[in-house]
Write an enzyme that holds these catalytic residues in place. Structure first.
Site, PDB file in Angstrom:
ATOM      1  N   ASP A 187       0.874  -1.175   0.000  1.00 57.74           N
ATOM      2  CA  ASP A 187       0.000   0.000   0.000  1.00 57.74           C
ATOM      3  C   ASP A 187       0.915   1.229   0.000  1.00 57.74           C
ATOM      4  O   ASP A 187       1.602   1.510   0.984  1.00 57.74           O
ATOM      5  CB  ASP A 187      -0.913  -0.033   1.230  1.00 57.74           C
ATOM      6  N   LYS A 216      -6.833   9.907  -1.764  1.00 59.76           N
ATOM      7  CA  LYS A 216      -5.969  10.826  -1.028  1.00 59.76           C
ATOM      8  C   LYS A 216      -5.288  11.798  -2.004  1.00 59.76           C
ATOM      9  O   LYS A 216      -5.900  12.721  -2.473  1.00 59.76           O
ATOM     10  CB  LYS A 216      -4.962  10.030  -0.183  1.00 59.76           C
TER      11      LYS A 216
HETATM   12  C1  LIG Z   1      -7.382   6.021   3.156  1.00 57.68           C
HETATM   13  C2  LIG Z   1      -6.550   4.828   2.978  1.00 57.68           C
HETATM   14  C3  LIG Z   1      -7.072   3.665   2.413  1.00 57.68           C
HETATM   15  C4  LIG Z   1      -8.520   3.537   2.038  1.00 57.68           C
HETATM   16  O1  LIG Z   1      -8.932   4.469   1.093  1.00 57.68           O
HETATM   17  P1  LIG Z   1     -10.497   4.824   0.948  1.00 57.68           P
HETATM   18  O2  LIG Z   1     -10.600   5.441  -0.377  1.00 57.68           O
HETATM   19  O3  LIG Z   1     -10.817   5.741   2.089  1.00 57.68           O
HETATM   20  O4  LIG Z   1     -11.258   3.542   1.054  1.00 57.68           O
HETATM   21  C5  LIG Z   1      -6.228   2.585   2.237  1.00 57.68           C
HETATM   22  N1  LIG Z   1      -4.929   2.639   2.599  1.00 57.68           N
HETATM   23  C6  LIG Z   1      -4.398   3.740   3.153  1.00 57.68           C
HETATM   24  C7  LIG Z   1      -2.963   3.748   3.512  1.00 57.68           C
HETATM   25  C8  LIG Z   1      -5.180   4.862   3.362  1.00 57.68           C
HETATM   26  O5  LIG Z   1      -4.644   5.936   3.920  1.00 57.68           O
END
Ligand SMILES: *Cc1c(COP(=O)(O)O)cnc(C)c1O
Length: 383
Positions: free
Chosen positions: A176, A201
């Protein structure tokens, strides 16, 4: 071309799109074919059905792959759904995965609920484990999952060391990479096979759409494509448009997020109320050496550990902030602050006081510092 040029050029073909600078948005479920031959010849891509991807969606996938050299990508309706898709693409009943203990909490919940119901067991590992992860790999291990840096506490794991151990056993490494994005970190160059990003994000960048991306190298892409299709995952064309629009300014935004976050982090380090600043670019932060070796920069999200603080003190500080909003996301243009709870099972975490996670937005850095300074004034007055 360097990354800032690829950010601008990726997925755009004005001559093929009525000379418009940006890829058009197609609202299409049904696609119509002129002849029986054409109908029967259309397969997954070029597609015979809108769910498999419209031209704007495929242009965005292409632009994203151009940033880090992935062999291909698939979009999902949220970042969390991208984490789930990546895990489901490489696991099956009777298997086992190794999951970093500092993972985004909803990903942990996915493993402990959905994956568990599918007969896949999860073992959590210390984010600083490095090459020792070899001792946790079992004959039934089907994936090693990394998130860098760790959610809320920002430890940077040694991805190359972890990947070497996994690849010795022919196990895929999932990562991730939401925090750094391809702008600051190319995980494929450091051993990752499948990359997950919450485009919600920094790629969207304006706090107004959800999107996830799973991209992969040649070896593992077919697994992702197959599972994406089997699950029937499709994203809204307007949301894909917002991601490609946000992408074009990723470089300038991240440069500014980085600069402002570092300004604040260095100032916060000297504050008497602050016990520790958790920011990968600060020497002393766990995994700082790995960050300095492998990353090209740091984004705008980091945490501070307070020496102490009651609920009343925190409320006095946070309720009165003007520029910092309180909200559970980040990566938009605006500054945010939230108290976070740290939950772990495979490693220990101790802090003398509350942990505050800060997203440095694009406002003036001096104004942001003044907002926090006034906040500390209220925090101390409420003691
Ligand atoms: C926010 C986030 C997610 C999930 O994203 P959403 O679009 O809110 O479902 C996954 N991994 C990380 C590291 C995040 O910060």
């Amino acid at each position: 071309m360097k990354i800032n040029s690829r950010i601008i050029m990726g997925g755009r073909r004005p001559a093929e799109q009525a000379r418009a600078v940006n890829p058009p948005v197609h609202h299409a479920s049904t696609l119509i074919f002129e002849t029986l031959d054409d109908l029967m010849a259309a397969g997954h891509r070029p597609t015979n059905y809108g769910r498999r991807g419209t031209p704007g969606i495929m242009a965005l996938e292409e632009a994203l792959c151009g940033l880090d050299g992935a062999a291909g990508a698939r979009l999902t309706p949220s970042g969390l759904n991208a984490c789930a898709l990546a895990l489901q693409s490489v696991t099956r009943s009777g298997g086992h995965i190794l999951m970093i203990d500092t993972v985004y909490w909803p990903t942990r919940r996915f493993c402990d609920t959905v994956l568990e119901r599918c007969g896949v067991e999860t073992t959590y590992y210390d984010p600083m484990i490095g090459a020792d992860i070899a001792s946790l790999i079992r004959d039934d291990t089907q994936a090693v999952y990394v998130e860098t840096p760790g959610s809320n506490t920002f430890e940077v794991p040694d991805l190359p060391a972890i990947a070497r151990a996994a690849h010795d056993r022919d196990i895929p490494v999932l990562i991730d990479n939401t925090w750094a994005t391809a702008y600051f970190y190319n995980p494929f160059e450091h051993g990752a096979d499948i990359q997950i990003q919450a485009a919600t994000k920094y790629l969207v960048g304006h706090a107004d759409a959800f999107m996830g991306v799973v991209s992969a190298n040649t070896r593992w892409l077919p697994h992702v494509e197959r599972t994406h299709g089997q699950l029937g995952i499709a994203v809204a064309p307007d949301d894909a448009y917002l991601v490609q629009r946000g992408l074009r300014t990723l470089g300038v935004r991240l440069d500014r997020h980085q600069e402002t976050a570092l300004t604040l982090a260095h100032w916060l380090k000297e504050r008497p109320e602050v016990a520790q600043v958790l920011h990968p670019a600060l020497p002393g932060s766990p995994g700082h050496d790995v960050w300095a070796r492998d990353f090209c920069g740091a984004s705008g999200l980091f945490s501070i550990v307070l020496r102490q603080g009651t609920r009343e003190q925190l409320a006095a500080m946070l309720d009165g902030l003007t520029l910092f909003g309180m909200g559970w996301s980040w990566g938009g243009y605006e500054s945010l602050i939230v108290p976070v709870l740290i939950s772990r099972t495979a490693s220990t975490w101790e802090a003398p006081g509350p942990v505050l996670r800060i997203h440095a937005g694009l406002e003036d850095a001096g104004d942001l510092r003044a907002d926090l300074e006034a906040g500390f004034g209220r925090f101390n007055a409420a003691a």
